[in-house]
Design a protein around this motif. Structure first.
Motif, PDB file in Angstrom:
ATOM      1  N   PHE A 298       0.845  -1.187   0.000  1.00  0.00           N
ATOM      2  CA  PHE A 298       0.000   0.000   0.000  1.00  0.00           C
ATOM      3  C   PHE A 298       0.886   1.244   0.000  1.00  0.00           C
ATOM      4  O   PHE A 298       1.746   1.410   0.848  1.00  0.00           O
ATOM      5  CB  PHE A 298      -0.879  -0.021   1.258  1.00  0.00           C
ATOM      6  CG  PHE A 298      -2.050   0.928   1.223  1.00  0.00           C
ATOM      7  CD1 PHE A 298      -3.255   0.557   0.629  1.00  0.00           C
ATOM      8  CD2 PHE A 298      -1.969   2.189   1.817  1.00  0.00           C
ATOM      9  CE1 PHE A 298      -4.346   1.429   0.620  1.00  0.00           C
ATOM     10  CE2 PHE A 298      -3.056   3.061   1.800  1.00  0.00           C
ATOM     11  CZ  PHE A 298      -4.240   2.667   1.205  1.00  0.00           C
ATOM     12  N   ARG A 299       0.674   2.099  -0.998  1.00  0.00           N
ATOM     13  CA  ARG A 299       1.513   3.293  -1.098  1.00  0.00           C
ATOM     14  C   ARG A 299       0.668   4.568  -0.974  1.00  0.00           C
ATOM     15  O   ARG A 299      -0.548   4.527  -1.015  1.00  0.00           O
ATOM     16  CB  ARG A 299       2.271   3.295  -2.429  1.00  0.00           C
ATOM     17  CG  ARG A 299       3.190   2.080  -2.589  1.00  0.00           C
ATOM     18  CD  ARG A 299       4.230   2.298  -3.678  1.00  0.00           C
ATOM     19  NE  ARG A 299       5.141   1.149  -3.755  1.00  0.00           N
ATOM     20  CZ  ARG A 299       4.919   0.096  -4.551  1.00  0.00           C
ATOM     21  NH1 ARG A 299       3.845   0.053  -5.331  1.00  0.00           N
ATOM     22  NH2 ARG A 299       5.780  -0.906  -4.555  1.00  0.00           N
ATOM     23  N   MET A 485       9.274  14.538   7.200  1.00  0.00           N
ATOM     24  CA  MET A 485       7.967  14.180   6.657  1.00  0.00           C
ATOM     25  C   MET A 485       7.766  12.669   6.679  1.00  0.00           C
ATOM     26  O   MET A 485       6.703  12.176   7.071  1.00  0.00           O
ATOM     27  CB  MET A 485       7.814  14.743   5.233  1.00  0.00           C
ATOM     28  CG  MET A 485       6.452  14.486   4.617  1.00  0.00           C
ATOM     29  SD  MET A 485       5.077  14.996   5.693  1.00  0.00           S
ATOM     30  CE  MET A 485       4.957  16.725   5.267  1.00  0.00           C
ATOM     31  N   VAL A 486       8.787  11.943   6.294  1.00  0.00           N
ATOM     32  CA  VAL A 486       8.673  10.482   6.303  1.00  0.00           C
ATOM     33  C   VAL A 486       8.505   9.980   7.747  1.00  0.00           C
ATOM     34  O   VAL A 486       7.685   9.102   8.020  1.00  0.00           O
ATOM     35  CB  VAL A 486       9.901   9.826   5.622  1.00  0.00           C
ATOM     36  CG1 VAL A 486       9.896   8.315   5.828  1.00  0.00           C
ATOM     37  CG2 VAL A 486       9.900  10.152   4.130  1.00  0.00           C
ATOM     38  N   LEU A 497       1.674   2.054   5.374  1.00  0.00           N
ATOM     39  CA  LEU A 497       2.392   2.360   4.136  1.00  0.00           C
ATOM     40  C   LEU A 497       3.619   1.456   3.988  1.00  0.00           C
ATOM     41  O   LEU A 497       4.348   1.228   4.960  1.00  0.00           O
ATOM     42  CB  LEU A 497       2.831   3.829   4.124  1.00  0.00           C
ATOM     43  CG  LEU A 497       1.707   4.875   4.067  1.00  0.00           C
ATOM     44  CD1 LEU A 497       2.274   6.270   4.287  1.00  0.00           C
ATOM     45  CD2 LEU A 497       0.958   4.813   2.734  1.00  0.00           C
ATOM     46  N   ALA A 498       3.830   0.943   2.785  1.00  0.00           N
ATOM     47  CA  ALA A 498       5.014   0.119   2.505  1.00  0.00           C
ATOM     48  C   ALA A 498       6.275   0.992   2.602  1.00  0.00           C
ATOM     49  O   ALA A 498       6.184   2.222   2.534  1.00  0.00           O
ATOM     50  CB  ALA A 498       4.895  -0.491   1.112  1.00  0.00           C
ATOM     51  N   ASP A 499       7.433   0.340   2.743  1.00  0.00           N
ATOM     52  CA  ASP A 499       8.702   1.079   2.888  1.00  0.00           C
ATOM     53  C   ASP A 499       8.926   2.069   1.750  1.00  0.00           C
ATOM     54  O   ASP A 499       9.549   3.113   1.934  1.00  0.00           O
ATOM     55  CB  ASP A 499       9.899   0.107   2.876  1.00  0.00           C
ATOM     56  CG  ASP A 499       9.843  -0.815   4.076  1.00  0.00           C
ATOM     57  OD1 ASP A 499       9.104  -0.467   5.025  1.00  0.00           O
ATOM     58  OD2 ASP A 499      10.513  -1.867   4.049  1.00  0.00           O
ATOM     59  N   HIS A 503       5.470   9.744   1.007  1.00  0.00           N
ATOM     60  CA  HIS A 503       5.468  10.945   0.167  1.00  0.00           C
ATOM     61  C   HIS A 503       6.353  12.005   0.841  1.00  0.00           C
ATOM     62  O   HIS A 503       5.848  12.880   1.547  1.00  0.00           O
ATOM     63  CB  HIS A 503       4.031  11.452   0.017  1.00  0.00           C
ATOM     64  CG  HIS A 503       3.864  12.670  -0.858  1.00  0.00           C
ATOM     65  ND1 HIS A 503       4.877  13.179  -1.662  1.00  0.00           N
ATOM     66  CD2 HIS A 503       2.795  13.483  -1.066  1.00  0.00           C
ATOM     67  CE1 HIS A 503       4.426  14.241  -2.308  1.00  0.00           C
ATOM     68  NE2 HIS A 503       3.169  14.456  -1.957  1.00  0.00           N
ATOM     69  N   PRO A 504       7.682  11.917   0.619  1.00  0.00           N
ATOM     70  CA  PRO A 504       8.614  12.820   1.325  1.00  0.00           C
ATOM     71  C   PRO A 504       8.358  14.299   1.020  1.00  0.00           C
ATOM     72  O   PRO A 504       8.553  15.148   1.873  1.00  0.00           O
ATOM     73  CB  PRO A 504       9.992  12.392   0.808  1.00  0.00           C
ATOM     74  CG  PRO A 504       9.800  11.067   0.157  1.00  0.00           C
ATOM     75  CD  PRO A 504       8.375  10.966  -0.258  1.00  0.00           C
TER      76      PRO A 504
END
Ligand SMILES: [Zn+2]
Length: 602
Positions: A298-299, A485-486, A497-499, A503-504
């Motif tokens: 999941f992104r 942000m990350v 969220l996957a690695d 969304h940096p």
């Protein structure tokens, strides 16, 4: 024009006949302008040392300021609505500018009242406000005094306000310019189009994952080309803000945003704590959704991926009837109000070119009416917009007999009535849905809204906290902004969220971080959503008997803190865990229903 077509157009002539060239409207603006000049002259001569004559003069002036402010709002709404119904109405745009400079003038006049407010001791101030005409505006003026006392001396504040126009706010204008000018090529159906960042962001709701992915990657890459500028702008905004706070002796960066929302820090802490406690179950919802979507990792760009489909359409009349019926089911007054607003053409819904995008509700306080703007073409989401905006209009309706300054609610409570209406109508539509795919879609949009409030908005809040903390020690480089942000997204989204799914550059792509009128423009969304959910849960438990309580709660929104509104009308303490745990728990029940339905579907 047929009567049917007329039904979907709003009645503006009832305020001022003749649109932006209206003679009545011109006279109205002229009288505001003249009164404004008069007030300016008067206030310059009024003494800060009070005798009986001066007390009377100040009270008269405060009453006049309130009235002027209301008329300005009325005129502003009229011009704003004209500009929305016809984007080529240039005259309306000129009037909007003219009115906004009058608004700036009245703000300056109000700081004159603040100067008096801080010069007086508590007893003198209380005595000044002891006037029947000011009874509804007590909270408003007391709040202004309280805030003024926390600021620097008036001379310094005036200078800061002036400098902010081409300093602080200019950075926000620069951001808007950068974001507005950015374009990217995007290929779809064999055709390459040049899209704005807003258009790219919309593509991230596409049912096609490849489109979502490409739109996201393009958005991130476009912002990468501007990251140095965006970092400079964001650092300057926070730098200006923190310097001002330091001069005022304010240590915490959330003092101002919490004051603007009229909430206490303990309240917001309790809210986030309850949300963090619900993260596991939101994660389960995403797991189920991943299966439905056939997604492994999941992104960021999957957040608004739709499942199921609502194919049913509604004519404007059907939508109106549906909304009125289900609002009436809870409160006769609410339903009757909605029926009246639609019948008396308070709604501009016609689908035609030349109209602005989006939907809003504008108040016309001098006429005790509202107007709703939207474009109705027959789909379910538009029916929800109608319900939503009618909620705003009802909120203004129950406040209509309160003095103007007693109707000023903050952003945190502004979406209470609109969200409440949406929930009533969504549940009704869910009850009516026949097809599994329709049910799944309706339920998903409901749970996804919780997901956004719990994770996405929380990530923004956490970022703002960390960023302001680091900014105190100097400018934060762009790479560090990405890292922060990350980090914020990891904490808020947990394992969702996957690695490779973060969304940096979100700090650059989302305009809210660069907003200068409202710092920390994030937690009020979650607060408003959960507050309305909590109220809705009460309404479901208590049924129509709750309608009166609901109404009185709305009436209080303009003259109390959020905590007092909740205590007085619901008997709950917002600074404690109870209310929030309950509200989060109810939201998670929706997630539970989704899981069941998703399982049954396979
Ligand atoms: Zn709204």
């Amino acid at each position: 024009m047929t009567t049917d077509a007329l039904k979907m157009k709003w009645d503006m002539d009832v305020f001022f006949p003749g649109g932006s060239k209206s003679k009545h409207f011109e006279d109205y603006r002229k009288s505001i302008s003249e009164d404004l000049q008069q007030v300016k002259l008067t206030i310059a001569d009024l003494p800060l040392e009070l005798n009986d004559d001066a007390v009377k003069a100040w009270r008269d002036l405060m009453v006049l300021i309130e009235d002027l402010d209301m008329r300005l709002h009325h005129a502003g709404s009229f011009a704003f609505c004209l500009a929305a119904q016809d984007v080529n109405d240039e005259h309306a745009t000129v009037i909007i500018q003219e009115l906004s400079s009058m608004e700036a003038e009245i703000e300056t006049i109000k700081t004159g009242v603040e100067e008096l407010a801080i010069a007086l001791d508590d007893d003198q101030w209380k005595n000044l406000l002891a006037d029947e005409r000011l009874k509804d505006s007590l909270f408003y003026w007391n709040e202004r005094r309280r805030k003024a006392r926390l600021r620097m001396e008036p001379k310094m504040e005036k200078l800061a306000t002036k400098l902010a126009v081409d300093g602080y706010h200019a950075w926000n204008r620069l951001y808007s310019k950068i974001a507005g000018d950015l374009r990217a090529d995007f290929e779809e159906d064999g055709e390459t189009k040049t899209l704005s960042m807003g258009q790219l962001a919309n593509k991230m709701s596409s049912p096609d994952r490849d489109i979502r992915r490409r739109a996201f990657e393009s958005l991130e890459a476009s912002w990468k080309t501007r990251d140095s500028l965006a970092a400079m702008e964001l650092n300057s905004i926070a730098g200006f803000r923190l310097s001002l706070y330091e001069a005022r002796g304010w240590e915490s960066p959330v003092l101002e945003p919490f004051m603007l929302s009229r909430v206490r820090p303990e309240t917001i802490e309790a809210m986030w704590k309850a949300i963090a406690g619900g993260l596991d179950r939101i994660t389960d919802y995403i797991k189920a959704k991943k299966k439905l979507l056939g997604i492994d990792r999941f992104r960021w760009y999957d957040q608004n991926a739709p499942v199921g489909k609502v194919t049913k359409t509604y004519s404007y009349e059907e939508a109106s009837d549906f909304v009125v019926k289900h609002l009436s089911g809870f409160s006769k007054e609410l339903g009757d109000f909605a029926a009246m607003a639609i019948r008396d053409r308070w709604v501009e819904a016609e689908d035609r070119s030349g109209k602005a995008a989006g939907g809003f509700c504008a108040g016309f306080p001098a006429a005790k009416q509202s107007r709703i703007f939207m474009t109705y073409s027959g789909n379910y989401n538009e029916m929800m917009t109608l319900a939503h905006e009618l909620g705003h209009a009802y909120h203004s309706w129950v406040l209509r007999d309160i003095g103007y300054y007693g109707r000023h609610y903050t952003m945190a409570l502004a979406e209470t009535a609109s969200t409440f209406n949406e929930m009533l109508v969504t549940d009704a539509a869910l009850g009516d849905a026949v097809h599994e795919s329709e049910k799944l879609s309706l339920l998903d949009s409901k749970v996804n809204e919780h997901f956004t409030m719990f994770c996405n908005i929380r990530a923004r809040y956490l970022f703002d906290l960390m960023f302001h903390d680091e900014r105190k020690r100097g400018p934060v480089p762009k790479d560090r902004l990405n890292e922060l942000m990350v980090q914020a997204q990891k904490e808020a989204f947990g394992d969702i969220l996957a690695d490779d799914g973060y969304h940096p550059m979100f700090w650059a792509s989302k305009l809210h971080f660069s907003e200068t009128e409202v710092p920390f423009y994030n937690f009020p969304y979650t607060f408003g959503h959960l507050f309305a959910s909590g109220i809705y849960a009460r309404a479901k438990e208590e049924g129509p008997a709750f309608a009166d309580k609901y109404r009185s709660l709305l009436v209080d929104t303009g003259r109390m803190t959020c905590e007092d509104v909740a205590r007085n009308n619901l008997g709950v303490d917002l600074t404690a865990d109870g209310f929030w745990n309950e509200a989060v728990g109810r939201a998670l029940e929706d997630a539970g229903l989704f899981l069941k339905l998703a399982k049954a579907g396979r």
